[in-house]
Scaffold this active site. Structure first.
Site, PDB file in Angstrom:
ATOM      1  N   GLU A  34      79.444  -7.110  -0.880  1.00 43.74           N
ATOM      2  CA  GLU A  34      78.634  -5.390  -1.082  1.00 43.74           C
ATOM      3  C   GLU A  34      79.251  -4.667  -0.450  1.00 43.74           C
ATOM      4  O   GLU A  34      79.504  -3.578  -0.800  1.00 43.74           O
ATOM      5  CB  GLU A  34      77.186  -6.075  -0.985  1.00 43.74           C
ATOM      6  CG  GLU A  34      76.479  -6.643  -2.168  1.00 43.74           C
ATOM      7  CD  GLU A  34      76.603  -6.193  -3.540  1.00 43.74           C
ATOM      8  OE1 GLU A  34      76.953  -4.937  -3.693  1.00 43.74           O
ATOM      9  OE2 GLU A  34      76.459  -6.711  -4.390  1.00 43.74           O
ATOM     10  N   TYR A 117      70.588  -0.132  -0.423  1.00 46.90           N
ATOM     11  CA  TYR A 117      71.284  -0.799  -1.529  1.00 46.90           C
ATOM     12  C   TYR A 117      71.662  -1.955  -1.203  1.00 46.90           C
ATOM     13  O   TYR A 117      71.403  -3.183  -1.869  1.00 46.90           O
ATOM     14  CB  TYR A 117      72.397   0.176  -1.919  1.00 46.90           C
ATOM     15  CG  TYR A 117      73.463  -0.735  -2.660  1.00 46.90           C
ATOM     16  CD1 TYR A 117      73.283  -0.952  -3.923  1.00 46.90           C
ATOM     17  CD2 TYR A 117      74.698  -1.615  -1.985  1.00 46.90           C
ATOM     18  CE1 TYR A 117      74.243  -1.657  -4.883  1.00 46.90           C
ATOM     19  CE2 TYR A 117      75.414  -2.045  -2.891  1.00 46.90           C
ATOM     20  CZ  TYR A 117      75.065  -2.300  -4.284  1.00 46.90           C
ATOM     21  OH  TYR A 117      76.150  -2.984  -4.928  1.00 46.90           O
ATOM     22  N   ASP A 135      72.998   1.998  -6.591  1.00 48.31           N
ATOM     23  CA  ASP A 135      74.246   2.503  -6.207  1.00 48.31           C
ATOM     24  C   ASP A 135      74.801   3.696  -7.250  1.00 48.31           C
ATOM     25  O   ASP A 135      74.065   4.142  -7.926  1.00 48.31           O
ATOM     26  CB  ASP A 135      75.419   1.475  -6.278  1.00 48.31           C
ATOM     27  CG  ASP A 135      75.768   0.865  -7.677  1.00 48.31           C
ATOM     28  OD1 ASP A 135      75.302   1.276  -8.493  1.00 48.31           O
ATOM     29  OD2 ASP A 135      76.672   0.207  -7.519  1.00 48.31           O
TER      30      ASP A 135
END
Ligand code: SF4
Length: 364
Positions: A34, A117, A135
């Site tokens: 991520e 996020y 996002d």
């Protein structure tokens, strides 16, 4: 939104891309993926992700990795504070959680460099928490769906989207599906409701509900205020080499590209004569000077416009010039992190930076 949950999950199961981080439930692996995926394309991230985990397979390995090595593993991905923050978080995890990722969103989000996020992405997939992961891709799909003209660069817009998706998840998504739902929204934005070019509305599970599709306003959304103009900086890059070595210097430990290595450069565009004078000021003697093509690199607030010279040095001796190091090329390739801003010039001295180089090293 709730009637869209089931079709979205179904669409994802049938259409998701096969990506290495989709085969794991290890929170460390998901975290690495991520962070790498922020600002970088999926195809470029794959070899970096595999190399990073091969070399630093556990949070304990990340916590003790020397800085130069860490930056080398991140070389070409940019935004190097992301990996420095990962290491800070790894140290906290070693100290307070016995080397294991904490198991609640609240604790994960308290770690350095981990925002809402990344927390949502990890906690929903690994622990089944009903936390959204919003996002830029997700914001784009949501603003088109609802024809929301809020500026997506504003924190408020993101917060509203998070609040909306939190309600949606708590009302209609099971804990087992929390991670799949988040991934489905991101995948929809990345592959169907795309940022550049025509979205593929005919393949979209939201087509019947989408306001922008119904009203032909896809081009209007998302709304994003124009960013401030970037500052332009002109530089002359100097590739100084003897037979097998190239001069590098280390950037300051603070500011842009802190702690990485670079080729020496001079402010502005300098003449061949000024270039020669500079090389002599380092204590070296130029044998041959060749002008190089121009290059450009865009950072978020600055744009570098570069010209350059390739300078063949006469015997430069022991390897330490005034303010610079003469380093063998194979050592540079192996050990010295150089920012992608210099990629075009690095190639001229047979040094590779970026996903292609990592792919080569990984034999992919
Ligand atoms: S219908 Fe088109 S514009 Fe609307 S969400 Fe789907 S891809 Fe995006």
């Amino acid at each position: 939104m709730n009637p869209l949950i089931e079709p979205t999950l179904r669409w994802f199961r049938e259409n998701q891309r096969d990506l290495p981080w989709r085969h794991t439930k290890d929170p460390y692996h998901i975290w690495v993926s991520e962070i790498m995926l922020q600002q970088t394309r999926v195809e470029a991230v794959i070899p970096y992700y595999q190399r990073f985990l091969r070399e630093l397979p556990t949070i304990a390995d990340l916590a003790v990795c020397p800085e130069d090595r860490l930056l080398k593993l991140w070389e070409g991905l940019g935004y190097y504070s992301r990996v420095r923050n990962m290491q800070k978080a790894a140290l906290v995890i070693m100290e307070h959680y016995n080397g294991r990722m904490p198991e609640s969103g609240r604790e994960i989000q308290a770690l350095p460099g981990i925002g809402a996020y990344t927390t949502g992405a990890i906690a929903s997939r690994v622990y089944g928490e009903l936390l959204p992961a919003v996002d830029g891709n997700v914001l784009r799909v949501l603003t088109r769906l609802s024809e929301d003209d809020s500026d997506i660069a504003k924190e408020r817009t993101k917060k509203d989207a998070i609040a909306w998706m939190t309600d949606v998840m708590q009302d209609g998504v099971s804990s087992e599906e929390a991670g799949t739902f988040n991934q489905a929204l991101m995948e929809l934005g990345a592959t169907v409701c795309v940022p550049n070019g025509e979205p593929r509305c005919l393949e979209c599970p939201w087509q019947d509900a989408c306001g922008a599709y119904a009203h032909g306003t896809i081009d209007v959304y998302p709304v994003k205020a124009k960013a401030k103009a970037r500052r332009i900086e002109e530089k002359t890059i100097l590739l100084l080499q003897d037979d097998n070595r190239v001069v590098l210097r280390k950037r300051p430990s603070r500011g842009l590209l802190a702690g990485l290595y670079e080729f020496p450069w001079l402010e502005g565009y300098v003449s061949r004569k000024e270039c020669v004078a500079f090389v002599r000021s380092l204590g070296a003697e130029p044998l041959h000077v060749e002008a190089l093509p121009e290059a450009k690199h865009i950072f978020s607030h600055v744009e570098w416009r570069m010209k350059g010279y390739l300078v063949k040095l006469a015997d430069a001796g022991a390897g330490c010039l005034n303010g610079g190091l003469l380093v063998p090329k194979d050592e540079i390739q192996r050990d010295y992190p150089i920012p992608a801003a210099f990629e075009k010039y690095a190639r001229i001295v047979q040094l590779g930076i970026g996903a292609e180089e990592v792919r080569k090293q990984m034999d992919l």
